[in-house]
Design a protein around this motif. Sequence first.
Motif, mmCIF file in Angstrom:
data_model
loop_
_atom_site.group_PDB
_atom_site.id
_atom_site.type_symbol
_atom_site.label_atom_id
_atom_site.label_comp_id
_atom_site.label_asym_id
_atom_site.label_seq_id
_atom_site.Cartn_x
_atom_site.Cartn_y
_atom_site.Cartn_z
ATOM 1 N N ARG A 425 -0.846 -0.565 -3.252
ATOM 2 C CA ARG A 425 0.018 -0.095 -4.343
ATOM 3 C C ARG A 425 -0.064 1.418 -4.479
ATOM 4 O O ARG A 425 0.958 2.097 -4.634
ATOM 5 C CB ARG A 425 -0.383 -0.764 -5.660
ATOM 6 C CG ARG A 425 0.102 -2.183 -5.822
ATOM 7 C CD ARG A 425 0.009 -2.643 -7.273
ATOM 8 N NE ARG A 425 -1.355 -2.577 -7.799
ATOM 9 C CZ ARG A 425 -2.228 -3.575 -7.696
ATOM 10 N NH1 ARG A 425 -1.909 -4.700 -7.076
ATOM 11 N NH2 ARG A 425 -3.433 -3.447 -8.217
ATOM 12 N N GLN A 426 -1.274 1.942 -4.454
ATOM 13 C CA GLN A 426 -1.420 3.381 -4.617
ATOM 14 C C GLN A 426 -0.861 4.136 -3.407
ATOM 15 O O GLN A 426 -0.187 5.160 -3.552
ATOM 16 C CB GLN A 426 -2.885 3.758 -4.825
ATOM 17 C CG GLN A 426 -3.042 5.239 -5.173
ATOM 18 C CD GLN A 426 -4.486 5.670 -5.188
ATOM 19 O OE1 GLN A 426 -5.266 5.224 -4.366
ATOM 20 N NE2 GLN A 426 -4.833 6.532 -6.123
ATOM 21 N N PHE A 427 -1.124 3.614 -2.211
ATOM 22 C CA PHE A 427 -0.613 4.261 -1.007
ATOM 23 C C PHE A 427 0.907 4.323 -1.046
ATOM 24 O O PHE A 427 1.508 5.362 -0.738
ATOM 25 C CB PHE A 427 -1.077 3.503 0.238
ATOM 26 C CG PHE A 427 -0.618 4.123 1.530
ATOM 27 C CD1 PHE A 427 -1.353 5.126 2.126
ATOM 28 C CD2 PHE A 427 0.564 3.706 2.136
ATOM 29 C CE1 PHE A 427 -0.922 5.718 3.309
ATOM 30 C CE2 PHE A 427 1.001 4.281 3.317
ATOM 31 C CZ PHE A 427 0.246 5.293 3.907
ATOM 32 N N ALA A 428 1.536 3.227 -1.425
ATOM 33 C CA ALA A 428 3.004 3.191 -1.495
ATOM 34 C C ALA A 428 3.523 4.199 -2.506
ATOM 35 O O ALA A 428 4.546 4.870 -2.266
ATOM 36 C CB ALA A 428 3.474 1.786 -1.844
ATOM 37 N N GLY A 429 2.836 4.330 -3.645
ATOM 38 C CA GLY A 429 3.257 5.306 -4.639
ATOM 39 C C GLY A 429 3.168 6.729 -4.129
ATOM 40 O O GLY A 429 4.065 7.556 -4.375
ATOM 41 N N LEU A 430 2.080 7.046 -3.401
ATOM 42 C CA LEU A 430 1.929 8.386 -2.834
ATOM 43 C C LEU A 430 2.975 8.642 -1.756
ATOM 44 O O LEU A 430 3.515 9.748 -1.642
ATOM 45 C CB LEU A 430 0.514 8.559 -2.265
ATOM 46 C CG LEU A 430 -0.620 8.562 -3.300
ATOM 47 C CD1 LEU A 430 -1.981 8.426 -2.618
ATOM 48 C CD2 LEU A 430 -0.577 9.838 -4.135
ATOM 49 N N ALA A 431 3.277 7.614 -0.962
ATOM 50 C CA ALA A 431 4.304 7.757 0.071
ATOM 51 C C ALA A 431 5.682 7.971 -0.554
ATOM 52 O O ALA A 431 6.489 8.778 -0.073
ATOM 53 C CB ALA A 431 4.306 6.522 0.977
ATOM 54 N N GLN A 432 5.948 7.256 -1.642
ATOM 55 C CA GLN A 432 7.214 7.438 -2.351
ATOM 56 C C GLN A 432 7.336 8.852 -2.892
ATOM 57 O O GLN A 432 8.420 9.456 -2.857
ATOM 58 C CB GLN A 432 7.318 6.421 -3.479
ATOM 59 C CG GLN A 432 7.581 4.995 -3.032
ATOM 60 C CD GLN A 432 7.480 3.990 -4.172
ATOM 61 O OE1 GLN A 432 7.131 4.341 -5.300
ATOM 62 N NE2 GLN A 432 7.769 2.739 -3.877
ATOM 63 N N ALA A 433 6.232 9.392 -3.406
ATOM 64 C CA ALA A 433 6.256 10.757 -3.940
ATOM 65 C C ALA A 433 6.611 11.779 -2.873
ATOM 66 O O ALA A 433 7.179 12.833 -3.166
ATOM 67 C CB ALA A 433 4.902 11.093 -4.564
ATOM 68 N N GLN A 434 6.267 11.441 -1.611
ATOM 69 C CA GLN A 434 6.618 12.325 -0.503
ATOM 70 C C GLN A 434 8.036 12.082 0.001
ATOM 71 O O GLN A 434 8.505 12.812 0.895
ATOM 72 C CB GLN A 434 5.634 12.122 0.645
ATOM 73 C CG GLN A 434 4.195 12.505 0.333
ATOM 74 C CD GLN A 434 3.283 12.289 1.511
ATOM 75 O OE1 GLN A 434 3.641 12.549 2.647
ATOM 76 N NE2 GLN A 434 2.071 11.815 1.248
ATOM 77 N N GLY A 435 8.689 11.053 -0.533
ATOM 78 C CA GLY A 435 10.051 10.752 -0.107
ATOM 79 C C GLY A 435 10.145 10.096 1.260
ATOM 80 O O GLY A 435 11.164 10.239 1.943
ATOM 81 N N LEU A 436 9.109 9.370 1.652
ATOM 82 C CA LEU A 436 9.088 8.772 2.986
ATOM 83 C C LEU A 436 9.938 7.505 3.044
ATOM 84 O O LEU A 436 10.017 6.733 2.087
ATOM 85 C CB LEU A 436 7.653 8.441 3.372
ATOM 86 C CG LEU A 436 6.720 9.642 3.498
ATOM 87 C CD1 LEU A 436 5.321 9.181 3.885
ATOM 88 C CD2 LEU A 436 7.241 10.643 4.520
ATOM 89 N N ASP A 437 10.576 7.280 4.174
ATOM 90 C CA ASP A 437 11.387 6.092 4.377
ATOM 91 C C ASP A 437 10.494 4.853 4.393
ATOM 92 O O ASP A 437 9.344 4.894 4.846
ATOM 93 C CB ASP A 437 12.141 6.178 5.703
ATOM 94 C CG ASP A 437 13.213 7.273 5.677
ATOM 95 O OD1 ASP A 437 13.648 7.643 4.580
ATOM 96 O OD2 ASP A 437 13.580 7.753 6.768
#
Length: 439
Positions: A425-437
């Motif tokens: 969950r946390q990894f996905a949130g950090l990835a979303q913050a970077q705008g990753l596909d």
Amino acid sequence: MKASTFVKAATLAAAASLIFTGCATGGGGGSATNGKAVWNEPTASLEGVTLTFGGGAVSDAGLTQVMDAFSEATGAKFEKVAYPDPYEQSLLTKVAVGDMPDLAAWQPTASQLTTLQPSKNLLSLDDAPWLDDLDPAVKDVTGFVGDTRYAALVTSPSVMGVYYNKGLFAQYGITEDPANWDEFIADAQSIKDQGGVPFYEAGGDMWPTQWWPQVQLAEQAQDGLWERVNTNEEQFTSPAILDAITEYKSLIDDGLFNADIKTATVIDQANAVLTGEAAMAVQVNALLLQMQSVSDTETIDANVGWFPISQDGNIATSIPDNKNGVVAFHTGDAEQEAAAAQFLNFWMTDGYADYIEAANAVSIKPDVQSPAGVPEVAKLISASLGTSVGSMQSLAVANADLYLNMAKMIQGTQTPEQVAEATQRQFAGLAQAQGLDGF
């Protein structure tokens, strides 16, 4: 060894998000350097220039020595900028509002360099004059985001591996390093069956817990595991990572660890392996540094050995920390940027031999010998880098708090499945913050 050396993702998320959402005002490509370092002669005059250096953990004795030598050679002065703990979060908060030092110690992994939004805020070091003089085994181990080099590697990167007490291995009849995970666990079981303590874990400090699943994943990391995690093709809940977490929990349940695993510290861990209270510990270079703070090289060499371990063999997993790397900031002031790059050039050329001597560290330049006082374990660790694979921190796009969740598992408040779910969950949130596909 402070936990902040291995960055706490939760405490960094808010500060990093300010940078990713465009609040940073520094850099921006407006200076004459256009984000690329300008490489002046190492000893060119810098009278009247003062460079700011952001704290961190780049060997205090070595850093002081090289700063003093550079000042004497060029006339430049230094101002060390101290940031409150956690150091990384404090520096990120400053960077987010454009208040940057000229240089800073920083963990040179992709995940941690990314938090600085390097294309905007850091100087590219792609053309650094000293690169061809580095040991080929370590030259390209770390320091990159994508294909751009943003960090200077100044010492041999930290590595996950197994520290062991030589006397206990002899006592329990272990004459060879285990060649794979099954042999490693078989040796541990043999030690337990003979009344010994196979493994010592510093659960009270929490951060060391993350090394256990990572060393098990070395072969899969070579096969692109973290790249697949980065694109959400695999998750921390996928069998590869979940099985590694579950294996660690099973070893604890089987009684292969110290009885005080929930409260023990890295200081306890170092003393346990050094004195023979326990046979082994899975750790990074921080454990050796702790041993060096309480003992001498002769004692360490006599009592402590080291080997890398992975599921199918002896592949080391590298985890550079902020003792190993330095970044130069793209502040928009061309004179300051050039002076910062010149300091790095001096550090890694004219000043390197004296720096390594003062830091008592393994040299990463073949033409510069390591000091005589470097423990043999440190040399073994450095030699393993040639066939190593990057850690989660090195290869994943974000450094989620796996260790916090692992520590909760040790305390009995999370299952392996909950550890994996919370980390994902946390990894996905950090990835979303970077705008990753994919997220």
